[in-house]
Design a protein around this motif. Structure first.
Motif, mmCIF file in Angstrom:
data_model
loop_
_atom_site.group_PDB
_atom_site.id
_atom_site.type_symbol
_atom_site.label_atom_id
_atom_site.label_comp_id
_atom_site.label_asym_id
_atom_site.label_seq_id
_atom_site.Cartn_x
_atom_site.Cartn_y
_atom_site.Cartn_z
ATOM 1 N N ILE A 49 0.844 -1.200 0.000
ATOM 2 C CA ILE A 49 0.000 0.000 0.000
ATOM 3 C C ILE A 49 0.877 1.246 0.000
ATOM 4 N N LEU A 50 0.623 2.159 -0.951
ATOM 5 C CA LEU A 50 1.218 3.491 -0.955
ATOM 6 C C LEU A 50 0.114 4.471 -0.597
ATOM 7 N N CYS A 51 0.321 5.281 0.444
ATOM 8 C CA CYS A 51 -0.777 6.110 0.931
ATOM 9 C C CYS A 51 -0.305 7.506 1.317
ATOM 10 N N ASP A 52 -0.990 8.519 0.807
ATOM 11 C CA ASP A 52 -0.741 9.901 1.199
ATOM 12 C C ASP A 52 -1.236 10.100 2.638
ATOM 13 N N ILE A 53 -0.765 11.146 3.307
ATOM 14 C CA ILE A 53 -1.217 11.406 4.675
ATOM 15 C C ILE A 53 -2.372 12.396 4.710
ATOM 16 N N MET A 54 -2.196 13.546 4.119
ATOM 17 C CA MET A 54 -3.224 14.581 4.176
ATOM 18 C C MET A 54 -4.248 14.349 3.073
ATOM 19 N N MET A 55 -5.419 13.809 3.456
ATOM 20 C CA MET A 55 -6.471 13.497 2.488
ATOM 21 C C MET A 55 -7.840 13.782 3.099
ATOM 22 N N LYS A 72 -6.839 -9.705 7.932
ATOM 23 C CA LYS A 72 -6.571 -10.018 6.528
ATOM 24 C C LYS A 72 -5.652 -8.991 5.871
ATOM 25 N N THR A 73 -5.592 -7.787 6.428
ATOM 26 C CA THR A 73 -4.801 -6.719 5.794
ATOM 27 C C THR A 73 -3.656 -6.218 6.663
ATOM 28 N N ALA A 74 -3.591 -6.661 7.917
ATOM 29 C CA ALA A 74 -2.620 -6.094 8.864
ATOM 30 C C ALA A 74 -1.172 -6.310 8.453
ATOM 31 N N SER A 75 -0.883 -7.384 7.733
ATOM 32 C CA SER A 75 0.508 -7.687 7.382
ATOM 33 C C SER A 75 0.932 -7.101 6.037
ATOM 34 N N ILE A 76 0.037 -6.379 5.357
ATOM 35 C CA ILE A 76 0.387 -5.783 4.062
ATOM 36 C C ILE A 76 1.358 -4.629 4.294
ATOM 37 N N PRO A 77 2.520 -4.620 3.635
ATOM 38 C CA PRO A 77 3.467 -3.510 3.796
ATOM 39 C C PRO A 77 2.801 -2.167 3.473
ATOM 40 N N PHE A 78 3.085 -1.164 4.294
ATOM 41 C CA PHE A 78 2.412 0.135 4.196
ATOM 42 C C PHE A 78 3.469 1.229 4.123
ATOM 43 N N ILE A 79 3.449 1.999 3.036
ATOM 44 C CA ILE A 79 4.413 3.089 2.836
ATOM 45 C C ILE A 79 3.661 4.409 2.737
ATOM 46 N N PHE A 80 4.041 5.370 3.578
ATOM 47 C CA PHE A 80 3.434 6.696 3.522
ATOM 48 C C PHE A 80 4.094 7.544 2.437
ATOM 49 N N LEU A 81 3.275 8.307 1.726
ATOM 50 C CA LEU A 81 3.734 9.321 0.775
ATOM 51 C C LEU A 81 3.258 10.673 1.298
ATOM 52 N N THR A 82 4.178 11.590 1.514
ATOM 53 C CA THR A 82 3.761 12.871 2.069
ATOM 54 C C THR A 82 4.727 13.988 1.741
ATOM 55 N N MET A 96 2.975 3.926 14.540
ATOM 56 C CA MET A 96 1.685 3.300 14.244
ATOM 57 C C MET A 96 1.838 2.009 13.441
ATOM 58 N N GLY A 97 3.057 1.753 12.943
ATOM 59 C CA GLY A 97 3.280 0.497 12.235
ATOM 60 C C GLY A 97 3.572 0.626 10.753
ATOM 61 N N ALA A 98 3.787 1.870 10.265
ATOM 62 C CA ALA A 98 4.150 2.029 8.849
ATOM 63 C C ALA A 98 5.500 1.379 8.587
ATOM 64 N N ASP A 99 5.690 0.844 7.381
ATOM 65 C CA ASP A 99 6.938 0.177 7.041
ATOM 66 C C ASP A 99 7.975 1.131 6.471
ATOM 67 N N ASP A 100 7.516 2.202 5.859
ATOM 68 C CA ASP A 100 8.457 3.160 5.275
ATOM 69 C C ASP A 100 7.759 4.503 5.096
ATOM 70 N N TYR A 101 8.539 5.513 4.733
ATOM 71 C CA TYR A 101 8.050 6.894 4.693
ATOM 72 C C TYR A 101 8.813 7.615 3.593
ATOM 73 N N ILE A 102 8.138 7.973 2.510
ATOM 74 C CA ILE A 102 8.794 8.649 1.400
ATOM 75 C C ILE A 102 8.279 10.083 1.311
#
Length: 354
Positions: A49-55, A72-82, A96-102
């Motif tokens: 998952i690639l996800c923006d913060i301010m939405m 079912k979704t908790a183990s999906i890698p999560f990367i913030f885009l901001t 909070m458990g994000a895997d990365d931050y770009i």
């Protein structure tokens, strides 16, 4: 082809990211706000998952929270885009458990490298459902986990210990220092009532972990563990296990699933104990023992268990178990030879009602 969900409210940015990922041979699904993003993730179950913060509707932190609550979704890698780069935002996201931050703006290579790293790590933990059941697989599991740079010493200090039949592994009230992995043999956990009556709470076999609940909760054992036969256990130091657990979303999710499954089983067992007859509980316990310990391709499995231990599993007096076994033998449901019990008609026991 790996599937990536992109959640971004800026249409131009969303399409640019999608174009980059499609050119890199990824399957891409998109959403324009957090609320739709959560629904998209539930429906598509992407690999990352690639996800923006301010939405609008729901911000990125809210998306991460909702995703993390669902097994079912908790183990999906999560990367913030901001576009934000303040330290507080980094800290909040990672806590909070994000895997990365770009941080925007980013170049194509930075984005693709981050995605590839996370997907490669995910592949290491794609052993669906549960852990493998051999000591070699435990080594493999630990070595995979050492892909996390800070865990290179994870298995260096682990040791193997042997226990004889009836030996106590740990006592109720002890402070846990290890995670135990069963290499060979069978283990039971049990509690004692005020009258000294033993009640078996769980059974473990080759390939099972035990003791992890108290380790995670950081509290004394609520039950005693003992060897049902000669056993060999691998002892993984508490600090190493907790470091692994808190450093890897994939590992923590596996143990959450194990805990959730054990809770469901215990709830059903309590209902059975409250409402089923002794005969029904003996039948269910025999089937449970066979299912737990029977190897594949075995026609008939000898359940080697003392009548006292069986009574502790059933939750009744030893005399009641002996009488019920005699009745089952007379009816042809089982055969008995010494301490060995062989189920001859499992369907009869499975459909037993009274």
């Amino acid at each position: 082809m790996a599937k990536i969900a992109v959640i971004e409210d800026n249409a131009e940015m969303r399409e640019n990211i999608k174009e980059i990922l499609v050119l890199a041979d990824y399957d891409v699904v998109t959403a324009e706000d957090g609320k739709k993003g959560v629904e998209l993730i539930k429906a598509e179950l992407p690999d990352l998952i690639l996800c923006d913060i301010m939405m609008p509707e729901l911000d990125g932190y809210g998306v991460l929270y909702m995703v993390s609550k669902n097994l079912k979704t908790a183990s999906i890698p999560f990367i913030f885009l901001t576009a934000k780069s303040e330290k507080e935002d980094f800290r909040k996201g990672m806590n909070m458990g994000a895997d990365d931050y770009i941080t925007k703006p980013f170049d194509d290579t930075e984005l693709l490298d981050s995605i590839e790293r996370r997907l490669n790590r995910l592949k290491q933990f794609k052993h669906e459902g549960k852990f493998e059941t051999t000591e070699q697989s435990l080594h493999s599991f630990i070595n995979d986990a050492k892909g996390l740079e800070q865990l290179k010493k994870l298995s260096n200090e682990k040791r193997v210990k042997k226990y004889n039949k009836k030996d106590t592994i740990y006592y109720e009230g002890d402070i846990p220092n290890f995670l135990y992995f069963v290499n060979t043999g069978k283990v039971k956990t049990y509690k004692m009532n005020r009258d000294g009556k033993e009640f078996v709470t769980n059974l473990y076999k080759k390939g099972d972990f035990l003791g992890y609940k108290s380790l995670i909760a950081d509290e004394a054992y609520e039950e005693t563990a003992a060897a049902l036969e000669n056993v060999e256990l691998t002892l993984i130091p508490k600090d190493d296990f907790l470091h692994l657990l808190y450093s890897s979303k994939e590992v923590s999710t596996k143990f959450i699933k194990m805990l959730a499954g054990s809770i469901d089983v215990k709830q059903q067992e309590l209902l059975n104990l409250a409402y089923d007859t002794v005969r029904k509980r003996v039948a269910d316990s025999l089937l449970k023992l066979e299912a737990k310990y029977k190897q594949e391709n075995q026609d008939h499995f000898n359940i080697a268990i003392s009548r006292d231990d069986l009574a502790s599993i059933v939750g009744t007096a030893t005399e009641s178990v002996i009488r019920t076994l005699s009745e089952f033998k007379h009816d042809g449901y089982i055969s008995v030879k010494g301490s060995n019990i062989t189920i001859l008609q499992p369907e009869k026991l499975k459909n037993f009602r009274f």
